[in-house]
Design a protein around this motif. Structure first.
Motif, PDB file in Angstrom:
ATOM      1  N   UNK A  50       0.872  -1.261  -0.162  1.00 31.87           N
ATOM      2  CA  UNK A  50      -0.141   0.125  -0.113  1.00 31.87           C
ATOM      3  C   UNK A  50       0.742   1.383   0.070  1.00 31.87           C
ATOM      4  N   UNK A  51       1.863   1.320   0.829  1.00 27.49           N
ATOM      5  CA  UNK A  51       2.716   2.723   0.849  1.00 27.49           C
ATOM      6  C   UNK A  51       3.050   3.169  -0.813  1.00 27.49           C
ATOM      7  N   UNK A  52       3.666   2.385  -1.661  1.00 29.35           N
ATOM      8  CA  UNK A  52       3.868   3.000  -2.842  1.00 29.35           C
ATOM      9  C   UNK A  52       2.532   3.336  -3.798  1.00 29.35           C
ATOM     10  N   UNK A  53       1.698   2.456  -3.452  1.00 29.83           N
ATOM     11  CA  UNK A  53       0.390   2.844  -4.325  1.00 29.83           C
ATOM     12  C   UNK A  53      -0.032   4.236  -3.922  1.00 29.83           C
ATOM     13  N   UNK A  54       0.036   4.698  -2.863  1.00 28.38           N
ATOM     14  CA  UNK A  54      -0.557   5.997  -2.234  1.00 28.38           C
ATOM     15  C   UNK A  54       0.363   7.026  -2.761  1.00 28.38           C
ATOM     16  N   UNK A  55       1.701   6.904  -2.532  1.00 30.77           N
ATOM     17  CA  UNK A  55       2.564   7.903  -2.762  1.00 30.77           C
ATOM     18  C   UNK A  55       2.618   8.109  -4.530  1.00 30.77           C
ATOM     19  N   UNK A  56       2.504   6.943  -5.141  1.00 33.14           N
ATOM     20  CA  UNK A  56       2.570   7.054  -6.619  1.00 33.14           C
ATOM     21  C   UNK A  56       1.309   7.838  -7.138  1.00 33.14           C
ATOM     22  N   UNK A  57       0.228   7.950  -6.162  1.00 34.08           N
ATOM     23  CA  UNK A  57      -1.058   8.584  -6.694  1.00 34.08           C
ATOM     24  C   UNK A  57      -0.845   9.749  -6.379  1.00 34.08           C
ATOM     25  N   UNK A  58      -0.453  10.312  -5.307  1.00 38.64           N
ATOM     26  CA  UNK A  58       0.081  11.661  -4.998  1.00 38.64           C
ATOM     27  C   UNK A  58       0.974  12.336  -6.008  1.00 38.64           C
ATOM     28  N   UNK A  59       1.984  11.475  -6.354  1.00 42.53           N
ATOM     29  CA  UNK A  59       3.148  12.302  -7.268  1.00 42.53           C
ATOM     30  C   UNK A  59       2.021  12.103  -8.757  1.00 42.53           C
ATOM     31  N   UNK A  60       1.386  11.308  -9.111  1.00 45.50           N
ATOM     32  CA  UNK A  60       0.682  11.590 -10.345  1.00 45.50           C
ATOM     33  C   UNK A  60      -0.317  12.776 -10.344  1.00 45.50           C
ATOM     34  N   UNK A  61      -0.965  12.965  -9.174  1.00 42.83           N
ATOM     35  CA  UNK A  61      -1.973  13.969  -8.996  1.00 42.83           C
ATOM     36  C   UNK A  61      -1.051  15.291  -9.228  1.00 42.83           C
ATOM     37  N   UNK A  62      -0.151  15.321  -8.490  1.00 40.25           N
ATOM     38  CA  UNK A  62       0.702  16.498  -8.409  1.00 40.25           C
ATOM     39  C   UNK A  62       1.600  16.942  -9.372  1.00 40.25           C
ATOM     40  N   UNK A  63       1.742  15.880 -10.493  1.00 41.20           N
ATOM     41  CA  UNK A  63       2.852  15.980 -11.328  1.00 41.20           C
ATOM     42  C   UNK A  63       4.152  16.137 -10.708  1.00 41.20           C
ATOM     43  N   UNK A  64       4.671  15.761  -9.522  1.00 39.73           N
ATOM     44  CA  UNK A  64       5.917  15.620  -9.259  1.00 39.73           C
ATOM     45  C   UNK A  64       6.548  14.412  -9.110  1.00 39.73           C
ATOM     46  N   UNK A  65       7.972  14.121  -8.995  1.00 40.19           N
ATOM     47  CA  UNK A  65       8.706  13.099  -8.989  1.00 40.19           C
ATOM     48  C   UNK A  65       8.741  12.383  -7.721  1.00 40.19           C
TER      49      UNK A  65
END
Length: 785
Positions: free
Chosen positions: A749-764
């Motif tokens: 679960x942790x990478x899924x959440x952080x990946x979603x946040x990075x996608x939403x904000x267009x950040x690395x």
């Protein structure tokens, strides 16, 4: 439920819940022994200091005080041992300084044990502890692994640079060549944040010495009582093992933090003989924050090499791992054997190399926490795979599919062999359940409200069912990783099962009984499960690493096979047939091809009436045991998809949807499995969203030492999870076909959440935890960039 319907795969209600829900559970702190006394530990307020004065005279005269014990009393005993030897790249062994039961002249983290005060009451012991005079010569601290230590900040003379080891796995030269020749190289650096386990029941112990036979009994909140006994007796106190009984009664959660041998219970056992009375200690929550072994805390840089077709051709990882002030029981294995060996993930990457540098710091020891190395590995793999997909403009699911392993068994470049799996199936089903096709419309709706929406993937795999001993031993384990089971059939056909596994929330009293009921064709109510007492149970290795059913359950199955084999011989005599003609089905022994049959209870009764069967060929009784040491790990895997909505004005992240699709092989109790996944998801998302254990880099003080500062996740942080356990690929090397499920949620679960946040904000990258403040800072930094 009728026994003939079968119990495997049924969502049987947990049998143990009735006593827990009605307050009839018995935890260590509930146990009060005759002549009970109470212990309190005086702890260091400094992260690094020499003790220049330690005067206990005033405290010794305080009301009710029975004894005060310091490091001076424990000089003659051994240190707390580490159970896993890791060698440096050059072949030399890791630095392994003594881990004293109580600090001997020097403290190395805030909360280090300085003295044990024993008194008639807890209040008297606590009051007396405040009368102990201690003077410290404060030394420079080493907290931040990203920077070199200051002069004078060496924790141990054995390690002047604070390095415990530097270890490497994989083909370093081949990986460098792959990076050099790659069409694309993606790099990422990040921290896997430090966590406090926070089991609902804090650690507790109650130790008693028996003068009649010079024996000891220790009640302790622990996940593996036999290992606790072995380490304490053989390596620390020198007590003959048969003179020590360790009982782990009901345990209110562990998550790994109760696997280890700690100084507190060790000191209590030793001191109980000195005062000739039992001593109880129960940590308060502040003590737990300071003194429990913490989890995670890695600094990692990763590089992924891809060819022109976006196939992975090389993966290089460099990790610096925090050991804390001392080596805990399994600490050295977590960032090496349990981490780097999983860096292949679900992907057929031909060249992988990982270097791990382990450092001592002035913090509480770091050891296994739910997942133990596997969450860190999955985070490393899945964050960089998702980053590659975003940077290269390819769909994250498609990039993963292009690189999935599809031929089994598959030998990874980092030492493991996956026996089976179907990663396309879990990916396909997760995307369907998550409605990936409808994401664009939901994203547009969020944008219309001034909100950001993102979706993140995580395709995890873990090695669990921790064993086999041969592999673990070759990799440095100092103990076997088998499990034991005993099946005791009583004359009336009722059954008591003794297991070396320990239940502290997993539901063993239900699932193990289901296995037995299904195998013997008898009602669940005819079966009881016993665990957690070295005075009753065969030597077992306890519960951790999602090993209970795959290893402990298989040991029970093997013992059941022996019971049935002997039962066939008895039944053959009763039916005047050859035992080779006897079959056992649904609780009945039958002569194949005839109408002759004998029920299980008749055979069990006959087993205890020797004159009714040929006792010259068979021993009386129907009691069998078995040890099981698997030939491989089990490899559960799955795909998790997280969808978030973010308010850019405040940084608040709302998890809108979370889908978990898992392959756990065969499933004994779907309801319990789903509950385990839900719990794992809460802990994994808690790490990614809320939790962070922080020490002040200058003083070494724990800044998040209570729930006022350490943010635990709450129910309203989560959506209704969509969880599906697929009819997966059964494990090929245990008779139940089961894998592990207890840690999957925390791993994926942790990478899924952080990946979603990075996608939403267009950040690395988005450092964990993604608190509103941290997210807001990332948004502002992104605007500046």
């Amino acid at each position: 439920m009728n026994a003939r319907q079968g119990f495997i795969g049924q969502s049987v209600l947990r049998r143990e819940d009735a006593r827990f829900l009605t307050g009839r559970g018995q935890y260590t702190d509930d146990i009060t022994l005759h002549g009970q006394t109470y212990g309190v530990f005086l702890r260091s307020p400094h992260a690094h200091a020499n003790i220049t004065k330690l005067d206990t005279s005033a405290a010794a005269k305080a009301p009710g005080v029975l004894g005060i014990f310091t490091g001076e009393h424990f000089k003659a005993v051994g240190g707390l041992p580490c159970g896993w030897l890791i060698n440096n790249i050059d072949g030399t062994p890791m630095k392994e300084p003594k881990h004293p039961v109580i600090a001997d002249g020097k403290v190395r983290y805030v909360g280090d044990r300085v003295a044990l005060v024993v008194a008639e009451t807890h209040e008297q012991a606590r009051a007396a502890s405040q009368l102990i005079e201690v003077e410290y010569d404060v030394l420079p601290v080493y907290i931040d692994m990203a920077h070199p230590a200051k002069a004078g900040a060496a924790l141990h003379v054995e390690s002047p640079d604070n390095r415990c080891y530097q270890w490497q796995i994989g083909d370093a030269a081949g990986t460098e060549e792959a990076l050099k020749n790659a069409a694309h190289v993606v790099s990422l650096s990040f921290r896997n944040n430090r966590l406090v386990p926070n089991a609902i029941e804090t650690r507790a112990a109650n130790a008693a010495w028996n003068p009649s036979d010079d024996s000891y009994t220790l009640y302790v909140s622990n996940q593996n009582p036999h290992v606790e006994r072995l380490l304490m007796c053989a390596f620390v106190l020198g007590i003959p093992e048969h003179k020590m009984r360790v009982v782990a009664p009901d345990v209110g959660g562990g998550f790994g933090s109760k696997i280890f041998l700690y100084g507190e219970e060790t000191a209590l056992v030793w001191a109980s003989k000195q005062i000739r009375r039992p001593i109880k200690w129960t940590a308060d929550r502040s003590e737990a924050f300071l003194s429990d072994a913490h989890g995670r805390d890695h600094l990692t840089t990763a590089q992924l090499a891809l060819d022109k077709d976006y196939k992975f051709i090389g993966f290089k990882v460099d990790t610096t791992a925090n050991m804390g002030a001392y080596l805990s029981t399994f600490a050295s294995a977590v960032p090496t054997i349990l981490y780097a060996t999983l860096l292949a993930g679900q992907y057929a990457t031909p060249k992988i190399s990982c270097t791990v540098t382990a450092m001592f710091t002035n913090t509480s020891p770091v050891d296994a926490y739910r997942g133990a190395g596997r969450p860190e590995a999955t985070y490393t793999v899945e964050r960089i795979v998702e980053t590659a997909a975003r940077e290269l403009g390819i769909d994250p699911g498609e990039l993963r599919r292009r690189n999935f392993i599809r031929t089994f068994p598959y030998a990874t470049p980092v030492g493991l062999t996956y026996d089976t799996g179907d990663y396309d199936a879990t990916m396909d089903r997760a995307e369907e359940l998550a409605d990936v096709q409808g994401f664009a419309a939901r994203q547009a709706a969020s944008e219309a409200q001034g909100l950001k929406r993102g979706m993140g993937y995580s395709a995890y795999i873990e090695a669990c069912g921790i064993a086999p001993s041969s592999v673990a031993g070759a990799l440095g384990a100092r103990a076997g990783l088998f499990e034991a089971g005993e099946v005791r059939v009583h004359p009336t056909g009722k059954v008591t099962v003794f297991t070396g596994s320990h239940s502290h929330g997993q539901g063993h009293e239900t699932t193990f009984a289901q296995v037995v009921a299904d195998k013997l064709g008898i009602p669940l109510d005819d079966i009881s499960i016993e665990h957690g007492d070295t005075g009753k149970v065969l030597f077992g290795m306890g519960t951790y690493g999602s090993r209970s059913l795959a290893v402990g359950g298989t040991a029970i199955v093997k013992a059941l096979d022996k019971v049935i084999a002997k039962g066939k011989k008895i039944a053959a005599h009763l039916m005047e047939a050859a035992d080779t003609d006897v079959v056992f089905e649904n609780g009945v022994f039958k002569v194949e091809g005839t109408d002759k049959s004998v029920p299980f209870a008749s055979v069990s009764l006959t087993a205890y009436v020797p004159h009714n069967f040929p006792h010259d060929k068979l021993e009386p009784g129907l009691n069998e045991n078995a040890f099981y040491d698997p030939s491989n790990f089990t490899y559960p895997a799955g795909t998790y998809i997280c969808e978030v909505e973010i308010d850019p004005a405040t940084g608040v992240v709302r998890i809108d949807r979370f889908t978990a699709c898992d392959d756990f092989g065969n499933v004994i109790n779907p309801m319990i499995v789903e509950g385990q996944v839900h719990g794992g998801l809460a802990q994994g998302l808690g790490q990614a969203l809320r939790e962070d254990c922080v020490y002040d880099p200058e003083s070494g003080q724990l800044l998040t030492g209570s729930y006022m500062d350490y943010a635990m996740p709450r129910a309203d942080d989560f959506p209704n999870f969509t969880v599906e356990t697929m009819k997966g690929t059964p494990c090929t090397h245990n008779p139940l076909g089961v894998k592990g499920c207890g840690e999957a949620g925390a791993i994926g679960s942790p990478p899924a959440l952080i990946n979603a946040i990075c996608h939403a904000l267009s950040i690395k990258d988005m450092p964990m935890p993604a608190s509103p403040h941290n997210v807001w800072k990332a948004i502002q930094a992104s605007k500046s960039a």
